[in-house]
Design a protein around this motif. Sequence first.
Motif, PDB file in Angstrom:
ATOM      1  N   ALA A  76       4.125   4.857   5.405  1.00  0.00           N
ATOM      2  CA  ALA A  76       5.145   5.906   5.398  1.00  0.00           C
ATOM      3  C   ALA A  76       6.261   5.570   4.422  1.00  0.00           C
ATOM      4  CB  ALA A  76       5.702   6.104   6.804  1.00  0.00           C
ATOM      5  N   PHE A  77       6.655   4.302   4.387  1.00  0.00           N
ATOM      6  CA  PHE A  77       7.687   3.864   3.445  1.00  0.00           C
ATOM      7  C   PHE A  77       7.255   4.097   2.006  1.00  0.00           C
ATOM      8  CE2 PHE A  77       8.588   0.166   0.667  1.00  0.00           C
ATOM      9  CZ  PHE A  77       9.916   0.440   0.380  1.00  0.00           C
ATOM     10  N   ALA A  78       6.036   3.696   1.680  1.00  0.00           N
ATOM     11  CA  ALA A  78       5.539   3.867   0.320  1.00  0.00           C
ATOM     12  C   ALA A  78       5.511   5.339  -0.079  1.00  0.00           C
ATOM     13  CB  ALA A  78       4.145   3.254   0.187  1.00  0.00           C
ATOM     14  N   GLY A  79       5.221   6.215   0.875  1.00  0.00           N
ATOM     15  CA  GLY A  79       5.178   7.642   0.590  1.00  0.00           C
ATOM     16  C   GLY A  79       6.529   8.233   0.263  1.00  0.00           C
ATOM     17  N   GLN A  80       7.617   7.522   0.590  1.00  0.00           N
ATOM     18  CA  GLN A  80       8.955   8.003   0.299  1.00  0.00           C
ATOM     19  C   GLN A  80       9.442   7.605  -1.087  1.00  0.00           C
ATOM     20  OE1 GLN A  80      11.798   7.089   3.508  1.00  0.00           O
ATOM     21  NE2 GLN A  80      10.064   6.799   4.883  1.00  0.00           N
ATOM     22  N   LEU A  81       8.708   6.724  -1.745  1.00  0.00           N
ATOM     23  CA  LEU A  81       9.137   6.228  -3.051  1.00  0.00           C
ATOM     24  C   LEU A  81       8.493   7.037  -4.176  1.00  0.00           C
ATOM     25  CD1 LEU A  81       8.938   2.341  -2.646  1.00  0.00           C
ATOM     26  CD2 LEU A  81      10.934   3.812  -2.398  1.00  0.00           C
ATOM     27  N   LEU A 120      -0.230  -8.090   2.184  1.00  0.00           N
ATOM     28  CA  LEU A 120      -1.369  -7.225   1.886  1.00  0.00           C
ATOM     29  C   LEU A 120      -0.995  -5.756   2.085  1.00  0.00           C
ATOM     30  CD1 LEU A 120      -4.418  -6.911   1.242  1.00  0.00           C
ATOM     31  CD2 LEU A 120      -4.824  -7.076   3.702  1.00  0.00           C
ATOM     32  N   HIS A 121      -0.360  -5.440   3.217  1.00  0.00           N
ATOM     33  CA  HIS A 121       0.035  -4.056   3.481  1.00  0.00           C
ATOM     34  C   HIS A 121       0.946  -3.517   2.377  1.00  0.00           C
ATOM     35  CE1 HIS A 121      -1.866  -4.378   7.276  1.00  0.00           C
ATOM     36  NE2 HIS A 121      -0.866  -4.904   7.964  1.00  0.00           N
ATOM     37  N   MET A 122       1.952  -4.295   2.029  1.00  0.00           N
ATOM     38  CA  MET A 122       2.911  -3.846   1.025  1.00  0.00           C
ATOM     39  C   MET A 122       2.247  -3.684  -0.348  1.00  0.00           C
ATOM     40  SD  MET A 122       5.862  -3.372   2.514  1.00  0.00           S
ATOM     41  CE  MET A 122       6.955  -3.267   1.091  1.00  0.00           C
ATOM     42  N   THR A 123       1.427  -4.656  -0.716  1.00  0.00           N
ATOM     43  CA  THR A 123       0.789  -4.617  -2.030  1.00  0.00           C
ATOM     44  C   THR A 123      -0.176  -3.445  -2.140  1.00  0.00           C
ATOM     45  OG1 THR A 123       1.005  -7.023  -2.222  1.00  0.00           O
ATOM     46  CG2 THR A 123      -0.585  -5.939  -3.677  1.00  0.00           C
ATOM     47  N   GLN A 124      -1.006  -3.249  -1.137  1.00  0.00           N
ATOM     48  CA  GLN A 124      -1.948  -2.136  -1.174  1.00  0.00           C
ATOM     49  C   GLN A 124      -1.218  -0.790  -1.232  1.00  0.00           C
ATOM     50  OE1 GLN A 124      -4.381  -2.820   2.332  1.00  0.00           O
ATOM     51  NE2 GLN A 124      -6.039  -3.672   1.082  1.00  0.00           N
ATOM     52  N   SER A 125      -0.176  -0.641  -0.438  1.00  0.00           N
ATOM     53  CA  SER A 125       0.511   0.640  -0.345  1.00  0.00           C
ATOM     54  C   SER A 125       1.286   0.987  -1.610  1.00  0.00           C
ATOM     55  CB  SER A 125       1.463   0.633   0.863  1.00  0.00           C
ATOM     56  OG  SER A 125       0.740   0.472   2.069  1.00  0.00           O
ATOM     57  N   LEU A 126       1.791  -0.030  -2.301  1.00  0.00           N
ATOM     58  CA  LEU A 126       2.621   0.227  -3.480  1.00  0.00           C
ATOM     59  C   LEU A 126       1.880   0.068  -4.803  1.00  0.00           C
ATOM     60  CD1 LEU A 126       5.956  -1.460  -2.330  1.00  0.00           C
ATOM     61  CD2 LEU A 126       5.469   0.984  -2.534  1.00  0.00           C
ATOM     62  N   MET A 127       0.638  -0.402  -4.753  1.00  0.00           N
ATOM     63  CA  MET A 127      -0.086  -0.645  -5.996  1.00  0.00           C
ATOM     64  C   MET A 127      -0.231   0.592  -6.890  1.00  0.00           C
ATOM     65  SD  MET A 127      -3.708  -2.607  -6.721  1.00  0.00           S
ATOM     66  CE  MET A 127      -3.235  -3.958  -5.672  1.00  0.00           C
ATOM     67  N   PRO A 128      -0.494   1.780  -6.335  1.00  0.00           N
ATOM     68  CA  PRO A 128      -0.584   2.949  -7.233  1.00  0.00           C
ATOM     69  C   PRO A 128       0.688   3.177  -8.040  1.00  0.00           C
ATOM     70  CG  PRO A 128      -1.533   3.465  -5.098  1.00  0.00           C
ATOM     71  CD  PRO A 128      -0.859   2.129  -4.950  1.00  0.00           C
ATOM     72  N   GLY A 134       3.188   1.334 -15.674  1.00  0.00           N
ATOM     73  CA  GLY A 134       2.797   0.742 -16.955  1.00  0.00           C
ATOM     74  C   GLY A 134       3.161  -0.716 -17.129  1.00  0.00           C
ATOM     75  N   ASP A 135       3.951  -1.272 -16.237  1.00  0.00           N
ATOM     76  CA  ASP A 135       4.301  -2.695 -16.289  1.00  0.00           C
ATOM     77  C   ASP A 135       4.708  -3.138 -14.889  1.00  0.00           C
ATOM     78  OD1 ASP A 135       5.040  -5.292 -16.954  1.00  0.00           O
ATOM     79  OD2 ASP A 135       7.050  -4.703 -17.643  1.00  0.00           O
ATOM     80  N   GLY A 136       3.773  -3.079 -13.968  1.00  0.00           N
ATOM     81  CA  GLY A 136       4.063  -3.454 -12.595  1.00  0.00           C
ATOM     82  C   GLY A 136       4.012  -4.957 -12.401  1.00  0.00           C
ATOM     83  N   VAL A 137       4.777  -5.421 -11.423  1.00  0.00           N
ATOM     84  CA  VAL A 137       4.808  -6.845 -11.104  1.00  0.00           C
ATOM     85  C   VAL A 137       4.738  -7.021  -9.598  1.00  0.00           C
ATOM     86  CG1 VAL A 137       6.043  -9.030 -11.352  1.00  0.00           C
ATOM     87  CG2 VAL A 137       6.309  -7.265 -13.106  1.00  0.00           C
ATOM     88  N   VAL A 138       3.804  -7.834  -9.140  1.00  0.00           N
ATOM     89  CA  VAL A 138       3.736  -8.232  -7.731  1.00  0.00           C
ATOM     90  C   VAL A 138       4.077  -9.713  -7.654  1.00  0.00           C
ATOM     91  CG1 VAL A 138       2.264  -8.549  -5.711  1.00  0.00           C
ATOM     92  CG2 VAL A 138       1.976  -6.528  -7.146  1.00  0.00           C
ATOM     93  N   VAL A 139       5.080 -10.029  -6.841  1.00  0.00           N
ATOM     94  CA  VAL A 139       5.450 -11.423  -6.602  1.00  0.00           C
ATOM     95  C   VAL A 139       5.047 -11.785  -5.176  1.00  0.00           C
ATOM     96  CG1 VAL A 139       7.317 -13.113  -6.468  1.00  0.00           C
ATOM     97  CG2 VAL A 139       7.387 -11.302  -8.203  1.00  0.00           C
ATOM     98  N   VAL A 140       4.375 -12.910  -5.037  1.00  0.00           N
ATOM     99  CA  VAL A 140       4.029 -13.445  -3.717  1.00  0.00           C
ATOM    100  C   VAL A 140       4.758 -14.775  -3.564  1.00  0.00           C
ATOM    101  CG1 VAL A 140       2.195 -14.309  -2.226  1.00  0.00           C
ATOM    102  CG2 VAL A 140       1.775 -12.323  -3.699  1.00  0.00           C
ATOM    103  N   LEU A 141       5.606 -14.848  -2.552  1.00  0.00           N
ATOM    104  CA  LEU A 141       6.299 -16.101  -2.278  1.00  0.00           C
ATOM    105  C   LEU A 141       5.433 -16.907  -1.315  1.00  0.00           C
ATOM    106  CD1 LEU A 141       9.217 -17.261  -3.015  1.00  0.00           C
ATOM    107  CD2 LEU A 141       9.669 -16.932  -0.587  1.00  0.00           C
ATOM    108  N   SER A 142       4.819 -17.954  -1.834  1.00  0.00           N
ATOM    109  CA  SER A 142       3.997 -18.812  -0.977  1.00  0.00           C
ATOM    110  C   SER A 142       4.833 -20.033  -0.606  1.00  0.00           C
ATOM    111  CB  SER A 142       2.686 -19.177  -1.671  1.00  0.00           C
ATOM    112  OG  SER A 142       2.926 -19.916  -2.855  1.00  0.00           O
TER     113      SER A 142
END
Length: 258
Positions: A76-81, A120-128, A134-142
């Motif tokens: 639902a959050f991703a759908g608002q962006l 995983l939830h956040m990355t999948q939902s926001l990946m589109p 055109g220049d997306g960045v995913v950061v994972v804090l391990s």
Amino acid sequence: MAIPTRAPQPRTAVITGASSGIGAATARELARAGFAVVLTARRADRLEAVAKQIRADGGTARVHPLDVTDRDTVTAFAGQLDVCDVLVNIAGGAYGTEEIAQADPADWRRMYEVNVLGALHMTQSLMPLLVAGGDGVVVVLSSTASFTCYEGGGGYSAAKHGAHVLAQTLRLEVCGQPLRVIEIAPGMVQTEEFALNRYRGSSEKADAVYAGVPDPLVAEDVADVVSWAVTRPPHVNVDLLVVRPRAQAAQHKVHRTS
């Protein structure tokens, strides 16, 4: 007659776990770097306090309370962006220090859900949106715990290894797409809540973790690293960056003055 030009819109960064610690520091740092930041975490009042500070400093901040382990809420959050250029997966935590023979499976499950499935939830939902920009960045804090095990840290190491694998695998799978995948693995970082949560509210045990350690990392140090990594040119990917205090040579090798 000259045609007025429209000022470029700031890039948008979504930060999870932004109500405190590394997440809050990262939100402040990215706002200073010119990003419009979207703050997410469960505690709305803490998010509002961080956003208020960012706005007072001239930055742009929005607040969206959510639990990253709740898939429907994340969707639902991703759908608002309308746009998302950078996603910083910081929400996480460690719970308990019991050895495997005595560990509570509920603690392990909780750590896996927030550190791995939350990302995983956040990355999948926001990946589109990330790819569409055109220049997306995913950061994972391990964590350095993701590749170094230690007694009493089995559940946390397992969860952070899952986060590490998520980042490594995603980078392989999106090769050729306009998406960078960055993993930041901090060592010893002194924040107000991490060790306290791990030791179930015992401030005495939490303080002992950092006792005698000259200058452990603080949240702002990690936030600075995140900001540097995501602001590299689009063709530059920081695959894995390990950051520790000078006093920590390895998980078990820490210099203490007392």
